[in-house]
Design an enzyme around this catalytic site. Structure first.
Site, mmCIF file in Angstrom:
data_model
loop_
_atom_site.group_PDB
_atom_site.id
_atom_site.type_symbol
_atom_site.label_atom_id
_atom_site.label_comp_id
_atom_site.label_asym_id
_atom_site.label_seq_id
_atom_site.Cartn_x
_atom_site.Cartn_y
_atom_site.Cartn_z
ATOM 1 C CD GLU A 165 -68.388 -17.768 13.010
ATOM 2 O OE1 GLU A 165 -68.577 -18.113 11.833
ATOM 3 O OE2 GLU A 165 -68.469 -18.562 13.961
ATOM 4 C CG ASN A 194 -69.614 -14.781 19.322
ATOM 5 O OD1 ASN A 194 -68.997 -14.862 20.386
ATOM 6 N ND2 ASN A 194 -70.060 -15.846 18.670
ATOM 7 C CG HIS A 214 -64.921 -23.224 18.680
ATOM 8 N ND1 HIS A 214 -65.816 -24.023 19.359
ATOM 9 C CD2 HIS A 214 -65.652 -22.231 18.124
ATOM 10 C CE1 HIS A 214 -67.050 -23.538 19.197
ATOM 11 N NE2 HIS A 214 -66.974 -22.451 18.463
ATOM 12 C CD GLU A 222 -69.695 -19.976 19.185
ATOM 13 O OE1 GLU A 222 -69.178 -20.842 18.449
ATOM 14 O OE2 GLU A 222 -70.353 -19.015 18.747
ATOM 15 C CG ASP A 257 -65.555 -26.639 21.336
ATOM 16 O OD1 ASP A 257 -64.643 -25.905 20.907
ATOM 17 O OD2 ASP A 257 -66.568 -26.917 20.668
HETATM 18 O O1 G3I Z 1 -81.690 -29.191 10.777
HETATM 19 C C1 G3I Z 1 -81.070 -30.103 9.864
HETATM 20 C C2 G3I Z 1 -81.771 -31.407 9.848
HETATM 21 O O2 G3I Z 1 -83.078 -31.205 9.370
HETATM 22 C C3 G3I Z 1 -81.011 -32.379 8.969
HETATM 23 O O3 G3I Z 1 -81.601 -33.648 9.023
HETATM 24 C C4 G3I Z 1 -79.564 -32.479 9.419
HETATM 25 C C5 G3I Z 1 -78.745 -33.383 8.525
HETATM 26 O O4 G3I Z 1 -77.380 -33.033 8.558
HETATM 27 O O5 G3I Z 1 -79.000 -31.216 9.409
HETATM 28 C C6 G3I Z 1 -79.644 -30.331 10.277
HETATM 29 O O6 G3I Z 1 -79.016 -29.069 10.276
HETATM 30 C C7 G3I Z 1 -77.751 -29.039 10.907
HETATM 31 C C8 G3I Z 1 -77.810 -28.114 12.114
HETATM 32 O O7 G3I Z 1 -76.535 -27.969 12.680
HETATM 33 C C9 G3I Z 1 -78.756 -28.623 13.186
HETATM 34 O O8 G3I Z 1 -78.298 -29.841 13.694
HETATM 35 C C10 G3I Z 1 -76.739 -28.537 9.909
HETATM 36 O O9 G3I Z 1 -76.579 -29.475 8.876
HETATM 37 C C11 G3I Z 1 -75.424 -28.264 10.572
HETATM 38 O O10 G3I Z 1 -74.573 -27.587 9.651
HETATM 39 C C12 G3I Z 1 -75.626 -27.385 11.792
HETATM 40 O O11 G3I Z 1 -74.364 -27.233 12.401
HETATM 41 C C13 G3I Z 1 -74.256 -26.156 13.297
HETATM 42 C C14 G3I Z 1 -73.208 -25.177 12.827
HETATM 43 O O12 G3I Z 1 -73.056 -24.147 13.795
HETATM 44 C C15 G3I Z 1 -73.587 -24.564 11.496
HETATM 45 O O13 G3I Z 1 -72.673 -23.577 11.107
HETATM 46 C C16 G3I Z 1 -73.865 -26.734 14.654
HETATM 47 O O14 G3I Z 1 -74.937 -27.511 15.165
HETATM 48 C C17 G3I Z 1 -73.526 -25.610 15.624
HETATM 49 O O15 G3I Z 1 -72.936 -26.154 16.781
HETATM 50 C C18 G3I Z 1 -72.550 -24.650 15.000
HETATM 51 O O16 G3I Z 1 -72.293 -23.583 15.882
HETATM 52 C C19 G3I Z 1 -71.347 -22.610 15.443
HETATM 53 C C20 G3I Z 1 -71.777 -21.276 16.043
HETATM 54 O O17 G3I Z 1 -73.094 -20.976 15.689
HETATM 55 C C21 G3I Z 1 -70.840 -20.154 15.566
HETATM 56 N N1 G3I Z 1 -69.449 -20.487 15.831
HETATM 57 C C22 G3I Z 1 -68.992 -21.782 15.362
HETATM 58 C C23 G3I Z 1 -69.912 -22.904 15.892
HETATM 59 C C24 G3I Z 1 -69.397 -24.266 15.494
HETATM 60 O O18 G3I Z 1 -69.410 -24.450 14.110
#
Ligand code: G3I
Length: 303
Positions: free
Chosen positions: A128, A171, A208, A236, A238
């Protein structure tokens, strides 16, 4: 009936999914994972905030769990991701000295790739890095702002040296519509890398999508990138509301491009999705196959 992975394998492709380490203990989840998918992308566990939360202190525990699972079940791994402006610890984003940042970035790439050497099919080396503002240029980030546009080339050269057998991918999202400035910007970068011998092997199209699915030019975009001499992958996927037609159009575009080597959905069940309120995946929250599953299977050439 076969599985998504076995059906994709009939044409030499893989069918993968994003996996969070925290779900590997859920047998309902792993039952579907291991029955259907032959490739895995860690959803968050290989990102910088997890793997190097403070300088020089590496934590590969969560990602190791996923890689062990994949090894035990014959699933190939996509590594995601080495250099990204998001999920980046503040100790990195606050660096202002170019020599320091270059050394930090190169050490991060080298150390993480060395840890997984021989176990990763393809790495998202840079994720990105292009802007959404219609400029076709790189976005503002600590890497761009401190190191200049050459940071991507530096990252790919470092990655090649760290694990010469791994495929090295760029990516991004919103690069699926051929005429978009962002698509054209990434295309020009890959064209430039290929012409100058900068190592790059693949481009990941996150895909996406909204409810209508891919843009009409999607296959053209995949084919035009592939014609530069790189593999292309849907990394990715969806689709809001998961219409069977939208999923079929997406898979058909990949099937029609010989260098489209695999498809990854960003999660298994709707309840696993980062956009779960849109029900965008192939399995419902109870783990049942949705209509889109059948459309994907048919498009992959299965029945
Ligand atoms: O690990 C913490 C946890 O300790 C806490 O309790 C919780 C409360 O919100 O947050 C947890 O972290 C989260 C993490 O996912 C694990 O679940 C983050 O807040 C959350 O922001 C994070 O989101 C991820 C996101 O990337 C971050 O940018 C998504 O799971 C993940 O699916 C998403 O994936 C991205 C790809 O890497 C790149 N392309 C876009 C895609 C979708 O956004």
């Amino acid at each position: 009936a076969g599985s998504l992975g076995a059906t994709a394998a009939q044409s030499g492709r893989y069918f993968g999914t994003a996996v969070p380490a925290g779900k590997l203990g859920d047998s309902a989840y792993t039952g579907i994972l291991d029955r259907e998918f032959n490739a895995i992308t860690p959803e968050n566990e290989m990102k910088w905030d997890t793997t190097e939360p403070s300088r020089g202190s590496f934590n590969f525990g969560p990602a190791d769990q996923i890689v062990s699972h994949a090894t035990a079940h014959g699933q190939r791994m996509r590594g995601h991701t080495l250099v990204w402006h998001s999920q980046l610890p503040s100790w990195v984003s606050s660096i202002t000295d170019a020599n320091t940042l270059r050394s930090v970035m190169d050490n991060h790439i080298t150390t993480e790739m060395a840890h997984y050497k021989g176990k990763i099919y393809a790495w998202d080396v840079v994720n990105e890095a292009f802007a959404d503002d219609g400029s076709g240029q790189q976005r503002s980030s600590v890497f761009h702002n401190v190191l200049g546009t050459g940071f991507i080339e530096e990252a790919f050269r470092t990655a090649r040296a760290a694990d010469p057998a791994a495929k090295l991918c760029y990516n991004d999202y919103n690069i699926e519509n051929w005429t978009d400035a962002k698509t054209q910007g990434v295309y020009r970068m890959v064209q430039d890398f290929r012409s100058r011998g900068v190592p790059i092997d693949c481009v990941g199209f996150q895909s996406h999508f909204g409810s209508s699915g891919p843009p009409a030019s999607y296959q053209t975009t995949l084919a035009n990138f592939a014609a530069l001499g790189v593999d292309v992958q849907i990394t990715e996927l969806d689709i809001a509301q998961a219409s069977p037609t939208a999923y079929a159009n997406t898979v058909n575009a990949c099937m029609n491009v010989s260098r489209c080597t695999g498809i990854t959905t960003w999660g298994i069940r709707d309840s696993d999705s980062w956009r779960s309120s849109e029900n965008p995946l192939l399995f419902d929250s109870n783990g049942n196959k949705k209509a889109a599953y059948g459309a994907v299977t048919a498009a992959l050439g299965g029945s």
